[in-house]
Each structure stands twice: as structure tokens, then as C-alpha cells.
Design a protein around this motif. Structure first.
Motif, PDB file in Angstrom:
ATOM      1  N   ASN A 199       0.810  -1.216   0.000  1.00 21.32           N
ATOM      2  CA  ASN A 199       0.000   0.000   0.000  1.00 21.32           C
ATOM      3  C   ASN A 199       0.844   1.267   0.000  1.00 21.32           C
ATOM      4  O   ASN A 199       0.312   2.365  -0.147  1.00 21.32           O
ATOM      5  CB  ASN A 199      -0.917   0.020   1.233  1.00 21.32           C
ATOM      6  N   LEU A 200       2.164   1.108   0.164  1.00 26.68           N
ATOM      7  CA  LEU A 200       3.054   2.267   0.245  1.00 26.68           C
ATOM      8  C   LEU A 200       3.910   2.442  -0.993  1.00 26.68           C
ATOM      9  O   LEU A 200       4.660   3.411  -1.096  1.00 26.68           O
ATOM     10  CB  LEU A 200       3.975   2.134   1.468  1.00 26.68           C
ATOM     11  N   ILE A 201       3.823   1.514  -1.943  1.00 32.40           N
ATOM     12  CA  ILE A 201       4.679   1.557  -3.129  1.00 32.40           C
ATOM     13  C   ILE A 201       4.031   2.400  -4.219  1.00 32.40           C
ATOM     14  O   ILE A 201       2.811   2.434  -4.354  1.00 32.40           O
ATOM     15  CB  ILE A 201       4.976   0.127  -3.634  1.00 32.40           C
ATOM     16  N   SER A 202       4.842   3.100  -4.990  1.00 30.63           N
ATOM     17  CA  SER A 202       4.322   3.912  -6.089  1.00 30.63           C
ATOM     18  C   SER A 202       3.933   3.020  -7.262  1.00 30.63           C
ATOM     19  O   SER A 202       4.254   1.829  -7.295  1.00 30.63           O
ATOM     20  CB  SER A 202       5.363   4.931  -6.540  1.00 30.63           C
ATOM     21  N   LYS A 203       3.272   3.587  -8.221  1.00 34.63           N
ATOM     22  CA  LYS A 203       2.763   2.823  -9.367  1.00 34.63           C
ATOM     23  C   LYS A 203       3.879   2.114 -10.115  1.00 34.63           C
ATOM     24  O   LYS A 203       3.696   0.993 -10.606  1.00 34.63           O
ATOM     25  CB  LYS A 203       1.999   3.752 -10.308  1.00 34.63           C
ATOM     26  N   ASN A 204       5.036   2.740 -10.226  1.00 31.91           N
ATOM     27  CA  ASN A 204       6.167   2.153 -10.950  1.00 31.91           C
ATOM     28  C   ASN A 204       7.249   1.626 -10.000  1.00 31.91           C
ATOM     29  O   ASN A 204       8.369   1.370 -10.428  1.00 31.91           O
ATOM     30  CB  ASN A 204       6.781   3.191 -11.895  1.00 31.91           C
ATOM     31  N   GLY A 205       6.897   1.461  -8.727  1.00 38.33           N
ATOM     32  CA  GLY A 205       7.880   1.042  -7.743  1.00 38.33           C
ATOM     33  C   GLY A 205       8.090  -0.461  -7.702  1.00 38.33           C
ATOM     34  O   GLY A 205       7.332  -1.241  -8.289  1.00 38.33           O
ATOM     35  N   ARG A 206       9.149  -0.856  -7.012  1.00 42.52           N
ATOM     36  CA  ARG A 206       9.473  -2.269  -6.806  1.00 42.52           C
ATOM     37  C   ARG A 206       9.658  -2.548  -5.320  1.00 42.52           C
ATOM     38  O   ARG A 206      10.116  -1.696  -4.570  1.00 42.52           O
ATOM     39  CB  ARG A 206      10.751  -2.655  -7.550  1.00 42.52           C
ATOM     40  N   THR A 207       9.311  -3.745  -4.929  1.00 41.32           N
ATOM     41  CA  THR A 207       9.475  -4.148  -3.536  1.00 41.32           C
ATOM     42  C   THR A 207      10.149  -5.512  -3.475  1.00 41.32           C
ATOM     43  O   THR A 207      10.079  -6.299  -4.422  1.00 41.32           O
ATOM     44  CB  THR A 207       8.117  -4.233  -2.809  1.00 41.32           C
ATOM     45  N   GLY A 208      10.785  -5.775  -2.350  1.00 40.70           N
ATOM     46  CA  GLY A 208      11.402  -7.078  -2.151  1.00 40.70           C
ATOM     47  C   GLY A 208      11.565  -7.366  -0.677  1.00 40.70           C
ATOM     48  O   GLY A 208      11.907  -6.468   0.096  1.00 40.70           O
ATOM     49  N   MET A 209      11.293  -8.592  -0.266  1.00 47.20           N
ATOM     50  CA  MET A 209      11.458  -8.969   1.133  1.00 47.20           C
ATOM     51  C   MET A 209      11.926 -10.414   1.231  1.00 47.20           C
ATOM     52  O   MET A 209      11.752 -11.202   0.302  1.00 47.20           O
ATOM     53  CB  MET A 209      10.153  -8.798   1.909  1.00 47.20           C
ATOM     54  N   ILE A 210      12.518 -10.714   2.384  1.00 49.17           N
ATOM     55  CA  ILE A 210      12.905 -12.087   2.683  1.00 49.17           C
ATOM     56  C   ILE A 210      12.014 -12.566   3.830  1.00 49.17           C
ATOM     57  O   ILE A 210      11.965 -11.952   4.895  1.00 49.17           O
ATOM     58  CB  ILE A 210      14.408 -12.176   3.028  1.00 49.17           C
TER      59      ILE A 210
END
Length: 366
Positions: A199-210
Motif C-alpha cells: 500500500n506504500l509503493i508507487s505505481k512504478n515502484g518495486r518491492t522485495g522482502m525475505i
């Protein structure tokens, strides 16, 4: 709270030292030719990521319950803070010599942010709990992304990149209450953390988690799997034998990366490697695209084209193994967390709990 604040101060110090180390000094110039280092006080923040408003939309959802015109007051404060922050940043980036002006701008911004956070805390407390305000504030430690990173959330539509290693903690063990999370039934904080960062990422953003590997292959993680499948996903899985991703942590893990360009799925094999191979592990990851298995609440771990072709043929078969087993009224039982071998039985093993007496263990599936 003290530990969290100390961690923030240490992070700021380490960042400053890194900035200093990266600068080349010119001894022929005044001040060694060094420009003032940027102020990072508003880049590194502390709080409970799961409690608080993430956007203006969250405020508006409460507006129907708002009888004191709180929303309007808060939006006016946000607009003032936006202008105050712009002025603070302008002075900071101008590298001017007027330190007093910079300090005054920073003090004004800090004061206005403190007031806004207080108003947001009062509003959230009033709308969500009957707990005494001071007690609630101490146990929940709300963090309002909407206020702390107003320019990023409001003007930029969210962060460009979010990475993390969220806490692997059962929700039943925390001392604060969560609500309005679609993944709450998953029972672990990391599922809610993933939902929050999406819910905090921008439209063109990327996320990654372990996160734990069980996030893509257990029944209770169904809501999380459903949520993740809406995004463009790269999933790589890692075993704990013969080597682990984190030394001393006996946890099978999954690393995922997402963007919003599509809802394609890329999966890797279930990696098992020796410790001396660690330096090359991530360089050798292979993915296969959009392989599907008709298994509820599970994403298959595979990385070869031939594996996808095999699964395609299996999926074409109208009668699958489970249906055949049910037709002849024979069930097999297996343990849902195998290591080297799958334990399979022709009847449910005996299990007894103090609360419910004799029952089938939650770790046994049919």
C-alpha cells in the motif's frame, strides 16, 4: 521504544560516516572543499509500521465517523507541513551560510510534524479503541506514513523501492491490536507487513522482502498468496540444509521481488547449497515463467521448462489424485513440514491437546 530510538540514532551516525568516507577532500580550498552534508533526520524514522495512517484515503475512510471536523483540520495541517518541508529542503540544498535560518526552518518543521502526529493519534485512537490514550500510545506506537513522509506518499504516490526483512512473529504473541488487514487471518506479522508495504509503493515502484518459505505453501497463508499473485513476482526459495541463508537461523526462506507491470509469475527451484558456494548462489538463480499447479494455497517451486511442460500435462488431466482417492473412500495423511522425507500414513496419528482433547494435529493434512 528506547531500543528503537537508539537504533535510529546509530543508523544516522553510520550513514553520516559513509557520506564522509565517500567525499574527496581538496586541501587547497577552504573547508577542504567539502560541501555541508545533508540532514538525514527526516529520512530515518521509527515507529510501528502496521499502526497508523498510510495515506489521505485512510483518513477519508474515517470521515463518515468524524463529528468534530477533525479530517478538515488535519488536511489543513498537512498542506502547511508540505509548504514548511519545501522551505526546509530549499534552505538545506542551497548550502547557504545562514545556519540560524536553517535551524529555524528545521525547528518549525519538527514542531508542526509533532502537532500533526498528535492530532492523527487522537483521531485514530478515538475511532478504533476504548483503551486509555496514554496506554494505547505506549503499546501501539503508531507511525503515520502519511505525515512522516508526506511528500513521498502524497505527491509521488508512494516509495520507488521498499526492501525489508520483516519480523516473523505470531500475531497472538504481540501486545497490541491490529485491524483492517486482509492478511490478518494468516496469523503472522510478516504477512501484514507485506500487505502494508504494497500500500506504500508507487505505481512504478518495486518491492522485495525475505520471509519464511511457508508464506507460499501453507493453507493459512492463502490470503497472502492471493494478494501477491496480483503482482509481477519473482520467487526464489532456500532450504536450511546443508547451508542456511542466515547462519544460526533454522528457517527455510523465500526472497521475493515484485513490480506492478503485470501479474506474471517467475519461480526458482528449492535451493540447497554448501557454505563454500554462498558467494555464487544468487548469480546462478534460474527462473521459469508462469508455472501453475492445481494445489490450493501453494505456489510450485520449479525452474525448468520441462517441469512446466509436465505440470501442464498434469493440469490437463480431468481426474486428479485427490479425486481418485475420494472416489474409493481412502484417505492418506501426511505431515505438512517435511525435511528430507514426507511422512505418509493410512490413518490419522493419535494427537491430544489440553485444550481440545483428542483431535487431528494441525500439522497433519489429508
Amino acid at each position: 521504544v528506547d531500543i528503537m530510538n537508539e537504533a535510529v540514532e546509530i543508523a544516522k551516525l553510520r550513514l553520516f560516516l559513509k557520506l564522509v568516507a565517500a567525499v574527496e577532500a581538496d586541501y587547497s580550498k577552504p573547508n577542504l572543499g567539502l560541501e555541508p552534508l545533508p540532514d538525514v533526520d527526516y529520512n530515518i524514522r521509527a515507529g510501528n509500521s502496521l499502526i497508523g495512517f498510510t495515506s489521505e484515503k485512510g483518513l477519508l475512510e474515517l470521515s463518515q465517523l468524524d463529528f468534530d471536523n477533525d479530517i478538515k483540520k488535519i488536511k489543513e495541517r498537512c498542506d502547511i507541513i508540505a509548504r514548511t518541508f519545501s522551505r526546509y529542503k530549499e534552505i538545506q540544498l542551497s548550502y547557504g551560510d545562514d545556519y540560524q535560518e536553517f535551524r529555524k526552518a528545521k525547528e518549525e518543521l519538527s514542531h508542526r510534524l509533532k502537532e500533526l502526529n498528535h492530532d492523527l493519534n487522537l483521531l485514530l485512537h478515538k475511532q478504533t479503541t476504548n483503551m486509555e490514550f496514554g496506554t494505547w500510545l505506549g503499546t501501539h506506537q503508531p507511525f503515520h506514513w502519511f505525515a512522516e513522509f508526506y511528500e513521498i506518499i502524497h505527491r509521488n504516490g508512494g516509495f520507488s523501492v521498499i526492501i525489508g526483512n520483516p519480523p516473523y512473529v505470531e500475531i497472538k504473541k504481540i501486545n497490541y491490536s491490529l485491524n483492517k488487514h486482509k492478511t490478518l487471518s494468516c496469523g503472522n506479522l510478516y504477512a501484514c507487513m507485506i500487505e502494508r508495504k504494497l500500500n506504500l509503493i508507487s505505481k512504478n515502484g518495486r518491492t522485495g522482502m525475505i520471509v519464511p518459505h511457508s508464506s507460499i505453501c501453507t493453507d493459512r497463508m492463502g490470503p497472502l498468496i492471493k494478494l501477491l499473485k496480483k503482482y509481477h513476482l519473482w520467487l526464489s526459495s532456500y532450504d536450511i540444509r546443508p547451508s542456511k541463508l542466515f547462519d544460526g537461523v533454522d528457517q527455510r526462506l523465500l526472497i521475493y521481488i515484485t513490480d506492478q507491470s503485470s501479474n506474471d509469475l517467475h519461480t526458482s527451484k528449492y535451493h540447497k547449497w554448501n557454505a563454500n558456494y554462498r558467494d555464487y548462489l544468487f548469480q546462478t538463480i534460474d527462473y521459469v515463467d508462469n508455472i501453475e499447479a492445481k494445489v490450493p494455497n501453494s505456489i510450485i517451486k520449479a525452474c525448468k521448462e520441462i517441469e512446466r511442460n509436465i505440470m501442464f500435462k498434469i493440469n490437463q488431466n480431468k481426474i486428479i489424485l485427490g479425486v481418485q482417492a475420494n472416489k474409493v473412500l481412502t484417505l492418506i495423511y501426511y505431515h505438512n513440514a517435511p525435511r528430507y522425507f514426507v511422512r505418509v500414513m493410512d490413518k490419522a496419528p493419535y494427537f491430544w491437546s489440553e485444550k481440545d482433547g483428542e483431535k487431528i494435529s494441525s500439522q497433519i493434512k489429508s
